[in-house]
Design an enzyme around this catalytic site. Structure first.
Site, PDB file in Angstrom:
ATOM      1  N   PRO A   2     -62.275   9.193 -18.334  1.00  0.00           N
ATOM      2  CA  PRO A   2     -63.564   9.862 -18.319  1.00  0.00           C
ATOM      3  C   PRO A   2     -64.574   9.128 -17.452  1.00  0.00           C
ATOM      4  O   PRO A   2     -64.663   7.901 -17.498  1.00  0.00           O
ATOM      5  CB  PRO A   2     -64.001   9.837 -19.786  1.00  0.00           C
ATOM      6  CG  PRO A   2     -63.059   8.946 -20.479  1.00  0.00           C
ATOM      7  CD  PRO A   2     -62.149   8.337 -19.507  1.00  0.00           C
ATOM      8  N   GLU A   3     -65.314   9.893 -16.691  1.00  0.00           N
ATOM      9  CA  GLU A   3     -66.449   9.352 -15.943  1.00  0.00           C
ATOM     10  C   GLU A   3     -67.711   9.868 -16.645  1.00  0.00           C
ATOM     11  O   GLU A   3     -67.629  10.425 -17.739  1.00  0.00           O
ATOM     12  CB  GLU A   3     -66.388   9.812 -14.476  1.00  0.00           C
ATOM     13  CG  GLU A   3     -65.085   9.397 -13.779  1.00  0.00           C
ATOM     14  CD  GLU A   3     -65.040   9.760 -12.309  1.00  0.00           C
ATOM     15  OE1 GLU A   3     -66.104   9.822 -11.672  1.00  0.00           O
ATOM     16  OE2 GLU A   3     -63.944   9.993 -11.787  1.00  0.00           O
ATOM     17  N   HIS A  86     -50.221   7.625 -30.336  1.00  0.00           N
ATOM     18  CA  HIS A  86     -51.145   6.715 -29.655  1.00  0.00           C
ATOM     19  C   HIS A  86     -52.547   6.733 -30.258  1.00  0.00           C
ATOM     20  O   HIS A  86     -53.517   6.406 -29.590  1.00  0.00           O
ATOM     21  CB  HIS A  86     -51.244   7.011 -28.147  1.00  0.00           C
ATOM     22  CG  HIS A  86     -49.918   7.158 -27.470  1.00  0.00           C
ATOM     23  ND1 HIS A  86     -48.953   6.170 -27.512  1.00  0.00           N
ATOM     24  CD2 HIS A  86     -49.387   8.160 -26.738  1.00  0.00           C
ATOM     25  CE1 HIS A  86     -47.892   6.574 -26.835  1.00  0.00           C
ATOM     26  NE2 HIS A  86     -48.122   7.781 -26.355  1.00  0.00           N
ATOM     27  N   ARG A 104     -52.486   4.085 -22.938  1.00  0.00           N
ATOM     28  CA  ARG A 104     -52.366   2.817 -22.209  1.00  0.00           C
ATOM     29  C   ARG A 104     -53.106   1.657 -22.864  1.00  0.00           C
ATOM     30  O   ARG A 104     -53.036   0.536 -22.389  1.00  0.00           O
ATOM     31  CB  ARG A 104     -52.830   3.024 -20.757  1.00  0.00           C
ATOM     32  CG  ARG A 104     -51.860   3.888 -19.976  1.00  0.00           C
ATOM     33  CD  ARG A 104     -52.381   4.248 -18.606  1.00  0.00           C
ATOM     34  NE  ARG A 104     -52.376   3.128 -17.680  1.00  0.00           N
ATOM     35  CZ  ARG A 104     -52.714   3.232 -16.401  1.00  0.00           C
ATOM     36  NH1 ARG A 104     -53.084   4.404 -15.913  1.00  0.00           N
ATOM     37  NH2 ARG A 104     -52.687   2.189 -15.622  1.00  0.00           N
TER      38      ARG A 104
END
Length: 260
Positions: A2-3, A86, A104
């Site tokens: 996300p930006e 996750h 990740r």
DNA sequence: CCCTATGTTCCCAA
DNA sequence: CTTGGGAACATAGG
């Protein structure tokens, strides 16, 4: 992943869903995120965004700081039986559960006592981003303009996708030295940044791989991308083939004909 | 096996 | 001090 626009969407949705709500339980499922903490009984009193970072204010003066980095996402779950792979933490409320999902495991999470405490304020492109500031800060910088835009200590919130799109809109090569920009170019750059980020928020973000909002919905801005991920395709403005190069380790897409 | 990925930080070199 | 390159973190997908 996300930006700024994506984090802004999450912030607005969180305000709708958990503003004023009381935490029943918090479970940290990945020790990499930090030690177990007990926030049971705390109430959410504020939600804000600083660049790509989410600030969740509690009634005891603590603030939860969350940075999603590359693959982090937040998901609001009303069915307590569902837990995606996750999942790294869960915050349970009486009316649902907030999960952090992060394959990740790059996301960062911490609890801070400071209410506001920031020393070097980066400019926020949606608040106080101006030609004057780009000029003052950028005048002395010899680094490529794309590196300037994505440097979080200078400007908070612009990442790889939107940097490419903003530079295309501003007709600037990503390799141009920041200090070489003319006042006219700086003005166009500031306007382009505001326009693109605002539109991306209106489109609820860019889903090119796995961005989903708080409720699991995709964004729409991927349909508006002019250069990102379009190597070899014609530039929508001039028709030349989009090129890709590597800058600071990141894929950088641009039109070699109309971005100069 | 290769390369790529919406992010950040650290180390090292010029 | 500034800038740039590369690796690292950890995982999935083409």
């Amino acid at each position: 992943m996300p930006e700024l626009p994506e984090v802004e969407i999450l912030k607005r949705q969180l305000i709708q869903v958990i503003s004023g709500a009381k935490i029943l339980k918090i479970s940290i499922l990945d020790e990499k995120l930090g030690p177990p903490i007990n926030l049971a009984g705390r109430t959410i009193i504020s939600l804000s965004r600083k660049g790509k970072e989410l600030h969740i204010g509690l009634d005891d003066g603590n603030t939860l700081l969350l940075h999603l980095r590359m693959t982090g996402r937040l998901l609001w779950q009303e069915d307590s039986a569902l837990q995606l792979p996750h999942t790294r933490f869960s915050i349970t409320f009486s009316h649902g559960r907030l999960d952090l999902i992060d394959p990740r495991r790059f996301a960062h999470f911490k609890v801070e006592k400071e209410p506001i405490g920031s020393h070097t304020e980066a400019m926020d492109p949606l608040n106080g981003f101006s030609v004057r500031l780009i000029g003052e800060t950028g005048r002395k910088k010899k680094l490529p303009i794309k590196s300037f835009l994505t440097n979080q200590r200078l400007i908070a919130g612009i990442g790889n996708i939107y940097a490419c799109e903003i530079l295309h809109a501003a007709k600037l090569s990503p390799l141009r030295k920041t200090c070489d920009l003319s006042p006219r170019e700086r003005a166009l750059l500031a306007d382009s940044a505001t326009a693109i980020l605002s539109k991306a928020i209106a489109c609820r973000g860019t889903t090119v791989s796995d961005w989903r909002d708080l409720f699991g919905q995709k964004g729409e801005y991927q349909d508006c991308l002019k250069v990102y991920g379009r190597k070899g395709e014609p530039c929508p403005r001039c028709g030349a083939a989009i090129e890709r190069l590597k800058l600071a380790g990141r894929g950088t897409y641009f039109c070699p004909a109309c971005q100069i």
